[in-house]
Design a protein around this motif. Structure first.
Motif, short mmCIF file in Angstrom:
data_model
loop_
_atom_site.label_atom_id
_atom_site.label_comp_id
_atom_site.label_asym_id
_atom_site.label_seq_id
_atom_site.Cartn_x
_atom_site.Cartn_y
_atom_site.Cartn_z
N ALA A 174 0.97 -1.14 0.07
CA ALA A 174 0.02 -0.02 0.02
C ALA A 174 1.02 1.28 -0.17
N THR A 175 0.57 2.15 -0.84
CA THR A 175 1.27 3.54 -0.96
C THR A 175 1.63 4.22 0.28
N GLY A 176 2.88 4.35 0.64
CA GLY A 176 2.94 5.30 2.08
C GLY A 176 2.99 4.74 3.15
N ASN A 177 3.17 3.26 3.02
CA ASN A 177 3.27 2.43 4.24
C ASN A 177 4.51 1.69 4.40
N PRO A 178 5.40 2.60 5.01
CA PRO A 178 6.89 1.97 5.04
C PRO A 178 7.12 0.89 5.92
N MET A 179 6.44 0.53 6.87
CA MET A 179 6.65 -0.47 7.71
C MET A 179 6.17 -1.88 6.87
N ASN A 180 7.13 -2.48 6.16
CA ASN A 180 6.62 -3.44 5.46
C ASN A 180 7.77 -4.33 4.90
N LEU A 181 8.09 -5.40 5.51
CA LEU A 181 9.01 -6.53 5.31
C LEU A 181 9.51 -6.67 3.91
N GLY A 182 8.17 -6.97 3.16
CA GLY A 182 8.34 -7.47 1.64
C GLY A 182 9.07 -6.23 1.00
N VAL A 183 8.62 -5.04 1.10
CA VAL A 183 9.10 -4.04 0.22
C VAL A 183 10.51 -3.67 0.66
N ALA A 184 10.77 -3.87 2.01
CA ALA A 184 12.31 -3.36 2.52
C ALA A 184 13.01 -4.51 1.48
N ILE A 185 12.72 -5.71 1.58
CA ILE A 185 13.40 -6.81 1.06
C ILE A 185 13.97 -6.28 -0.60
N ALA A 186 12.60 -6.19 -1.12
CA ALA A 186 12.78 -5.73 -2.53
C ALA A 186 13.51 -4.30 -3.11
N VAL A 187 13.31 -3.42 -2.10
CA VAL A 187 14.21 -2.14 -2.28
C VAL A 187 15.71 -2.44 -2.02
N TYR A 188 15.98 -3.19 -0.98
CA TYR A 188 17.35 -3.63 -0.57
C TYR A 188 17.99 -4.30 -1.69
N ALA A 189 17.01 -5.44 -2.37
CA ALA A 189 17.68 -6.15 -3.45
C ALA A 189 18.04 -5.26 -4.67
N ALA A 190 17.04 -4.06 -5.04
CA ALA A 190 17.29 -3.63 -6.08
C ALA A 190 18.40 -2.58 -5.93
N ILE A 191 18.73 -2.09 -4.80
CA ILE A 191 19.88 -1.04 -4.68
C ILE A 191 21.20 -2.04 -4.63
#
Length: 351
Positions: A174-191
């Motif tokens: 959901a847009t604007g909800n940073p407390m999200n493990l899945g998004v953290a993994i995805a952004v960390y992987a992309a970087i």
């Protein structure tokens, strides 16, 4: 169309609230209202109501005219530094909503609200596993307990019922909800991929080897609809996870393959520190791949990911109670991660 269910989703712009709104909107003869403090895009078929649940007068002004509400899904949450403040404010928003709705709508049948691992002390350290719904409570204050106690008291002599669902690390977007493990993994992987380095597990060796579990937002949403329509779910608490557990040491290489990346030996690396200087890099990634221009500080809460990746103890909940009550929703967590990352790509959140 004859409307049978009128559902209020509090916290509709959160991960769990959005998923619940989508699931309920697919139920025939159902009208769904999404409540939130902010304006944002809503799922198809959901009507938005902007209201601050802490403002009792505003809640009354916005919701008193709704005389036919049948279900409440409470997915709202306000973060506070201390446990006492957190309990006070989160009980207040639930109380304001329920008291106003039940006064206006004699049709109210059911309230679903979400608890979580904090009910077992997962935020404090090692706890008894597998956790069961009848495990004794921890010392107060705990806002999960206090919200539950409010509903128990408020329900006396009324015709409506409640259900508490206890997921763990909800995976959804959901847009604007940073407390999200899945998004953290995805952004960390992309970087990491943009930097040309392998995808290292950034947590502790203990967390790398411990058992862990997650809850797909879609499974939780299906459980939410089930709870609101099933007698066996009335006035009960249920653990609700994907139904499996995994160790990061085996899941992490599989996640790396989902990004076409190699892995390397884990290195404890606080992401809150090592990702703090990556805003400019992320901005270049967004431009390079024509991604959604989401502010970097709204994309991921790295402290949240650090907490999970440093929790060096088993996190396992028994889901036998919800299975016996009749809910059979489940998903293989590896499949869930794969589908989730594909969704993020399709929505242009990650490359």
């Amino acid at each position: 169309m004859s409307i049978k269910n009128v559902v209020l989703i509090a916290g509709v712009h959160g991960v769990s609230g959005k998923a619940a709104a989508i699931a309920w909107s697919k139920v025939p003869n159902t009208k769904v209202y999404g409540l939130s403090r902010r304006n944002a895009d809503l799922p198809v078929g959901v009507e938005g109501i902007v209201v601050d649940l802490l403002d009792r007068a505003a809640v009354e002004a916005k919701l008193s005219a709704l005389a036919d509400v049948t279900h409440i899904v409470f997915a709202a949450y306000i973060e506070k530094a201390s446990a006492t403040e957190r309990s006070q404010v989160n009980v207040a928003i639930l109380q304001n909503l329920v008291e106003v709705v039940e006064k206006a709508s004699q049709t109210l049948q059911h309230v679903v609200f979400y608890q979580g691992g904090k009910a077992y002390g997962s935020d404090l350290g090692p706890f008894k596993t597998p956790a069961r719904e009848d495990d004794p409570r921890l010392m107060s204050p705990n806002f999960y307990y206090d919200q539950e106690d409010f509903l128990r008291r408020q329900q006396v002599g009324k015709g409506w019922h409640w259900t508490a669902l206890r997921p763990e690390a909800i995976i959804g977007y959901a847009t604007g909800n940073p407390m999200n493990l899945g998004v953290a993994i995805a952004v960390y992987a992309a970087i990491s991929k943009e930097l040309g380095i392998p995808l290292r597990f950034p947590g502790t060796p203990e967390a790398y080897r411990a058992l862990y579990q997650v809850s797909a937002a879609d499974v939780l949403a299906d459980g939410t609809v089930w709870a609101g329509r099933t007698d066996s779910a009335k006035d009960s608490i249920f653990n609700l996870t994907n139904g499996d557990q995994f160790r990061w040491q085996y899941m992490w290489p599989r996640i790396a393959k989902m990004f076409d990346m190699e892995t390397a030996e884990p290195v404890p690396m606080p992401l809150a520190s090592y990702m703090s200087d990556k805003a400019d890099l992320w901005a270049s990634i967004v431009k390079k791949y024509s991604l959604q221009d989401i502010p970097y500080n709204k994309l991921v809460a790295w402290n949240f990911a650090d907490f999970i990746f440093s929790s060096g103890f088993d996190n396992v909940s028994s889901t036998i109670k919800v299975r016996k009550a009749g809910f059979d929703g489940c998903i293989d967590s590896e499949d869930m991660f794969r589908t989730f990352f594909e969704q993020l790509r399709a929505e242009k959140v990650i490359p």
